[in-house]
Motif scaffolding. Structure first.
Motif, PDB file in Angstrom:
ATOM      1  N   PRO A 246     -33.847  -4.789  -8.639  1.00  0.00           N
ATOM      2  CA  PRO A 246     -34.815  -4.521  -9.707  1.00  0.00           C
ATOM      3  C   PRO A 246     -34.112  -4.579 -11.068  1.00  0.00           C
ATOM      4  O   PRO A 246     -32.893  -4.426 -11.147  1.00  0.00           O
ATOM      5  N   GLN A 247     -34.882  -4.813 -12.097  1.00  0.00           N
ATOM      6  CA  GLN A 247     -34.330  -4.821 -13.453  1.00  0.00           C
ATOM      7  C   GLN A 247     -34.422  -3.405 -13.999  1.00  0.00           C
ATOM      8  O   GLN A 247     -35.501  -2.827 -14.072  1.00  0.00           O
ATOM      9  N   ILE A 248     -33.283  -2.859 -14.370  1.00  0.00           N
ATOM     10  CA  ILE A 248     -33.221  -1.487 -14.879  1.00  0.00           C
ATOM     11  C   ILE A 248     -32.751  -1.532 -16.321  1.00  0.00           C
ATOM     12  O   ILE A 248     -31.776  -2.210 -16.637  1.00  0.00           O
ATOM     13  N   SER A 249     -33.452  -0.817 -17.191  1.00  0.00           N
ATOM     14  CA  SER A 249     -33.016  -0.758 -18.588  1.00  0.00           C
ATOM     15  C   SER A 249     -33.161   0.657 -19.123  1.00  0.00           C
ATOM     16  O   SER A 249     -33.880   1.484 -18.561  1.00  0.00           O
ATOM     17  N   LEU A 250     -32.486   0.905 -20.208  1.00  0.00           N
ATOM     18  CA  LEU A 250     -32.561   2.184 -20.907  1.00  0.00           C
ATOM     19  C   LEU A 250     -33.031   1.941 -22.341  1.00  0.00           C
ATOM     20  O   LEU A 250     -32.575   2.597 -23.272  1.00  0.00           O
ATOM     21  N   ASP A 251     -33.958   1.001 -22.508  1.00  0.00           N
ATOM     22  CA  ASP A 251     -34.410   0.600 -23.841  1.00  0.00           C
ATOM     23  C   ASP A 251     -35.565   1.439 -24.382  1.00  0.00           C
ATOM     24  O   ASP A 251     -36.045   1.174 -25.478  1.00  0.00           O
ATOM     25  N   ALA A 252     -36.020   2.425 -23.635  1.00  0.00           N
ATOM     26  CA  ALA A 252     -37.128   3.260 -24.102  1.00  0.00           C
ATOM     27  C   ALA A 252     -36.727   3.983 -25.388  1.00  0.00           C
ATOM     28  O   ALA A 252     -35.566   4.350 -25.575  1.00  0.00           O
ATOM     29  N   PHE A 253     -37.686   4.199 -26.256  1.00  0.00           N
ATOM     30  CA  PHE A 253     -37.428   4.879 -27.530  1.00  0.00           C
ATOM     31  C   PHE A 253     -36.803   6.254 -27.303  1.00  0.00           C
ATOM     32  O   PHE A 253     -35.961   6.700 -28.079  1.00  0.00           O
ATOM     33  N   PHE A 254     -37.206   6.908 -26.229  1.00  0.00           N
ATOM     34  CA  PHE A 254     -36.681   8.224 -25.867  1.00  0.00           C
ATOM     35  C   PHE A 254     -35.160   8.201 -25.773  1.00  0.00           C
ATOM     36  O   PHE A 254     -34.500   9.198 -26.036  1.00  0.00           O
ATOM     37  N   ASN A 255     -34.590   7.059 -25.389  1.00  0.00           N
ATOM     38  CA  ASN A 255     -33.144   6.937 -25.170  1.00  0.00           C
ATOM     39  C   ASN A 255     -32.364   6.561 -26.431  1.00  0.00           C
ATOM     40  O   ASN A 255     -31.159   6.319 -26.349  1.00  0.00           O
ATOM     41  N   LYS A 256     -33.000   6.507 -27.581  1.00  0.00           N
ATOM     42  CA  LYS A 256     -32.309   6.098 -28.810  1.00  0.00           C
ATOM     43  C   LYS A 256     -31.165   7.031 -29.179  1.00  0.00           C
ATOM     44  O   LYS A 256     -30.245   6.635 -29.868  1.00  0.00           O
ATOM     45  N   ARG A 257     -31.213   8.260 -28.705  1.00  0.00           N
ATOM     46  CA  ARG A 257     -30.148   9.209 -29.056  1.00  0.00           C
ATOM     47  C   ARG A 257     -28.922   9.083 -28.155  1.00  0.00           C
ATOM     48  O   ARG A 257     -27.947   9.792 -28.336  1.00  0.00           O
TER      49      ARG A 257
ATOM     50  N   ARG B   5     -38.242   9.717 -15.899  1.00  0.00           N
ATOM     51  CA  ARG B   5     -37.421  10.546 -16.786  1.00  0.00           C
ATOM     52  C   ARG B   5     -36.488  11.408 -15.946  1.00  0.00           C
ATOM     53  O   ARG B   5     -36.919  12.118 -15.043  1.00  0.00           O
ATOM     54  N   ILE B   6     -35.221  11.355 -16.278  1.00  0.00           N
ATOM     55  CA  ILE B   6     -34.209  12.187 -15.642  1.00  0.00           C
ATOM     56  C   ILE B   6     -33.934  13.343 -16.595  1.00  0.00           C
ATOM     57  O   ILE B   6     -33.468  13.128 -17.703  1.00  0.00           O
ATOM     58  N   GLY B   7     -34.255  14.566 -16.194  1.00  0.00           N
ATOM     59  CA  GLY B   7     -34.043  15.741 -17.034  1.00  0.00           C
ATOM     60  C   GLY B   7     -35.321  16.171 -17.734  1.00  0.00           C
ATOM     61  O   GLY B   7     -36.333  15.475 -17.728  1.00  0.00           O
ATOM     62  N   ASP B   8     -35.251  17.361 -18.339  1.00  0.00           N
ATOM     63  CA  ASP B   8     -36.388  17.915 -19.067  1.00  0.00           C
ATOM     64  C   ASP B   8     -36.504  17.277 -20.442  1.00  0.00           C
ATOM     65  O   ASP B   8     -35.516  16.806 -20.997  1.00  0.00           O
ATOM     66  N   LEU B   9     -37.695  17.316 -21.008  1.00  0.00           N
ATOM     67  CA  LEU B   9     -37.924  16.734 -22.338  1.00  0.00           C
ATOM     68  C   LEU B   9     -37.006  17.339 -23.391  1.00  0.00           C
ATOM     69  O   LEU B   9     -36.532  16.645 -24.276  1.00  0.00           O
TER      70      LEU B   9
END
Length: 182
Positions: A60-71, A35-39
């Motif tokens: 490496p395979q990098i993605s931003l598909d985590a639910f946290f990133n939906k915004r 995680r980059i940054g505070d919650l």
């Protein structure tokens, strides 16, 4: 050294560096989240990184598909991934996870400079509310008649005071979850 030996050494280093750090999460020996940054930060995001078999010789395979990133908007995600790919290319052949994570932390403002939070809202209305609002204009509102079975179910769900038990409405759980995200 073989790719697997390089991976084992890097994994050991990552575990020692990020021990006790809430930002780092090891999903498996070849898959991580950082995680980059505070919650609470609206510009925070989570990197999902997976090592292919030949890492670090291959990217490496990098993605931003985590639910946290939906915004985060698709455009912003694309910018972040493109800039991370540049860093991956510059570090190809070496252990790069620590370097990538720290680079992303240091450049979070640059990566998120065009970020406009994506707001998704859900409005729940029951069918009776929709019917009431449309039919009210046409004719006088009718009182809903319940069958004996429906009345029995209502009585069985309530306590001796006629109140529903706490938590019966799952929508409240979702509202709490959404408010925690903001």
């Amino acid at each position: 050294m073989t790719a697997n030996e390089d991976q084992e050494m890097e994994l050991e280093a990552l575990r020692s560096i990020y021990e006790g750090d809430d930002c780092f999460k090891e999903i498996s020996p070849v898959s991580f989240q950082f995680r980059i940054g505070d919650l609470e930060d609206t510009k925070a995001f989570i990197l999902d990184v997976t090592w292919p078999e030949m890492y670090p010789e291959t990217a490496p395979q990098i993605s931003l598909d985590a639910f946290f990133n939906k915004r985060i908007s698709a455009e912003t995600k694309h910018v972040i991934l493109a800039k991370l790919e540049e860093q991956v290319e510059a570090n190809l052949g070496t252990a790069m996870m620590y370097t990538l994570f720290e680079w992303a932390k240091e450049n979070q403002e640059v990566l998120m400079e065009n970020h406009k939070p994506v707001v998704t809202s859900v409005t729940l209305t029951s069918s009776s509310e929709v019917m009431t609002s449309t039919s009210a204009a046409k004719k006088k509102e009718k009182k809903e008649q319940l069958t004996k079975a429906q009345k029995r179910r209502i009585i069985n769900r309530t306590d001796n005071k006629g109140e529903l038990p706490r938590g019966w409405n799952w929508v409240d759980v979702i509202k709490v979850g959404i408010s925690l995200l903001h």
